[in-house]
Enzyme design. Structure first.
Site, PDB file in Angstrom:
ATOM      1  N   GLU A 128       5.583 -31.395 -10.435  1.00  0.00           N
ATOM      2  CA  GLU A 128       6.493 -30.258 -10.513  1.00  0.00           C
ATOM      3  C   GLU A 128       5.831 -29.061 -11.187  1.00  0.00           C
ATOM      4  OE1 GLU A 128       8.533 -28.414  -9.311  1.00  0.00           O
ATOM      5  OE2 GLU A 128      10.489 -29.363  -9.627  1.00  0.00           O
ATOM      6  N   HIS A 177      11.934 -36.630  -5.127  1.00  0.00           N
ATOM      7  CA  HIS A 177      12.328 -37.844  -5.840  1.00  0.00           C
ATOM      8  C   HIS A 177      13.850 -38.013  -5.866  1.00  0.00           C
ATOM      9  CE1 HIS A 177      13.764 -35.504  -9.283  1.00  0.00           C
ATOM     10  NE2 HIS A 177      12.685 -34.748  -9.112  1.00  0.00           N
TER      11      HIS A 177
END
Length: 212
Positions: free
Chosen positions: A82, A9
């Protein structure tokens, strides 16, 4: 053969402040939005058959910047979010050092601190992701928008399998760093490149790397 593009990201507000996120939610910073847009433009000419994104908003916003150049919608996939860092989330390295003085910098993702995601759980996630993609996308190209910690571990899993945690991770994955991997039908893999960020250099931007 499956072709995978792994994209971290764009810079988040937490990245810009040196805050470790894990599963904690933070939006993209203004720089992160620009990085995501440039990553999308760079990938516009790549034939992509599917786009999957972590369900965390910083990844979803980045995935949307990529999907707009393709006749696709980014599908949320919790399995590529994550690594969960429990009590470490939302803290700077300095704050973690005070609260957890024995925490080693290079073991942040595998600290074993109560409340963090275990090595076993991370391994099962990696195994599931690779198996699912290998089964469903032979002769296809898939983009996965994920996170620096998980991408670096997934690469280690590809190299070392269940033993990834016994090795030191050599990978640095910057914001919107792009990694290309292919997986043959027999399961053999090739890393074509890692952490490519030349899409940022055209606009004089930087990939603000946060090491995990």
């Amino acid at each position: 053969m499956v072709t995978l593009y792994l994209i971290r990201h764009g810079q988040s507000e937490a990245n810009s402040k040196g805050i470790i996120q894990g599963h904690a939610e933070f939006p993209l910073s203004e720089l992160g939005k620009k990085q995501a847009s440039l990553a999308g433009k760079w990938m516009a000419d790549i034939q992509i058959d599917a786009i999957y994104t972590s369900d965390l908003q910083r990844a979803k916003a980045t995935a949307e910047s990529i999907a707009q150049f393709h006749p696709l919608k980014a599908s949320e996939w919790k399995m590529i979010r994550e690594v969960g860092l429990g009590p470490l989330e939302g803290k700077t390295r300095k704050e973690m050092g005070v609260e957890f003085p024995d925490l080693q910098r290079d073991a942040l993702l595998t600290s074993g601190i109560e409340g963090t995601e275990t090595v076993e759980a991370i391994t099962e996630r990696c195994k599931y992701v690779i198996n699912q993609l290998s089964s469903a996308y032979q002769e296809k190209t898939v983009a996965l928008v994920s996170h620096g910690g998980f991408i670096s571990i997934l690469l280690m899993y590809i190299i070392a399998g269940d033993h990834w945690a016994t090795l030191k991770r050599p990978f640095v994955i910057g914001n919107t760093g792009i990694t290309k991997v292919t997986i043959d039908e027999d399961g053999s893999t090739k890393l074509h490149y890692t952490n490519r960020t030349n899409h940022l250099e055209y606009d004089g931007l930087q990939s603000s790397t946060v090491l995990y």
